[in-house]
Design a protein around this motif. Structure first.
Motif, short mmCIF file in Angstrom:
data_model
loop_
_atom_site.label_atom_id
_atom_site.label_comp_id
_atom_site.label_asym_id
_atom_site.label_seq_id
_atom_site.Cartn_x
_atom_site.Cartn_y
_atom_site.Cartn_z
N VAL A 1 -0.48 8.30 9.29
CA VAL A 1 -0.88 7.72 8.01
C VAL A 1 -1.23 8.83 7.03
O VAL A 1 -0.76 8.85 5.89
N GLY B 1 -0.22 -0.82 11.26
CA GLY B 1 -0.81 -2.01 11.86
C GLY B 1 0.24 -2.97 12.36
O GLY B 1 0.13 -3.52 13.46
N ALA B 2 1.31 -3.15 11.59
CA ALA B 2 2.38 -4.04 12.00
C ALA B 2 3.10 -3.51 13.23
O ALA B 2 3.48 -4.27 14.12
N MET C 1 0.84 -1.17 0.00
CA MET C 1 0.00 0.00 0.00
C MET C 1 0.89 1.24 0.00
O MET C 1 1.86 1.32 0.73
N ASN D 1 2.43 3.91 6.06
CA ASN D 1 1.19 3.52 5.40
C ASN D 1 0.39 2.68 6.41
O ASN D 1 0.93 2.26 7.43
N PRO D 2 -0.88 2.47 6.14
CA PRO D 2 -1.71 1.74 7.12
C PRO D 2 -1.17 0.36 7.48
O PRO D 2 -1.27 -0.05 8.64
N ASP D 3 -0.59 -0.35 6.52
CA ASP D 3 -0.05 -1.68 6.82
C ASP D 3 1.12 -1.59 7.79
O ASP D 3 1.23 -2.40 8.71
N GLU D 4 2.00 -0.60 7.59
CA GLU D 4 3.14 -0.43 8.49
C GLU D 4 2.67 -0.07 9.89
O GLU D 4 3.19 -0.57 10.88
N ARG E 1 2.13 5.26 0.39
CA ARG E 1 2.00 6.31 1.40
C ARG E 1 1.31 7.52 0.80
O ARG E 1 1.38 7.77 -0.39
N GLY F 1 1.62 -9.67 14.83
CA GLY F 1 0.61 -9.96 13.82
C GLY F 1 -0.76 -10.31 14.37
O GLY F 1 -1.65 -10.59 13.62
#
Length: 130
Positions: free
Chosen positions: A77, A88-89, A1, A83-86, A3, A95
């Motif tokens: 974000v 969240g991680a 995803m 980015n949203p995935d980073e 940025r 996980g």
């Protein structure tokens, strides 16, 4: 995803300020009012709204989040820092969340309901690979 870009952050901040009744017209005073509330310079607010340069000064982003009363992660974000995935991680480095964290997110506060929820999660969770 991907940025977000500085232009996208500027539009997002503009929308946030407009929704909060900050008058962003040249003589409206909204930029000055928000800058004072956030504890940052009007020039910084103006630069962000124009989409000039990437905003990576975490102290500034923290102040923007506090002034808007939004979570810092949202601002990070929107500003294109992560980015949203980073994000969240980083928030869930393994996980997944614990059953208690999930219960908190779902608003399950009753101790009996939390125990039932924890039992269901434990039953459905795949076994640990030995």
């Amino acid at each position: 995803m991907r940025r977000r870009t500085p232009d996208e952050f500027g539009r997002w901040l503009h929308d946030q300020l407009t929704a909060r009744q900050y008058a962003l017209t040249p003589r409206g005073g909204g930029q000055v009012r928000f800058a004072e509330k956030a504890g940052i310079s009007k020039a910084t607010v103006s630069r962000i709204l124009r989409g000039e340069g990437r905003s990576t000064d975490i102290a500034v982003l923290e102040r923007i989040a506090a002034a808007l009363d939004v979570r810092l992660g949202v601002v990070l974000v929107e500003a294109g820092v992560v980015n949203p995935d980073e994000l969240g991680a980083a928030q869930q480095p393994h996980g997944h969340m614990t059953a208690d964290e999930a219960a908190d997110e779902l608003g399950i506060t009753d101790p009996t309901a939390r125990n039932v929820f924890r039992g269901v999660v434990d039953t459905l969770r795949p076994g640990d690979p030995g």
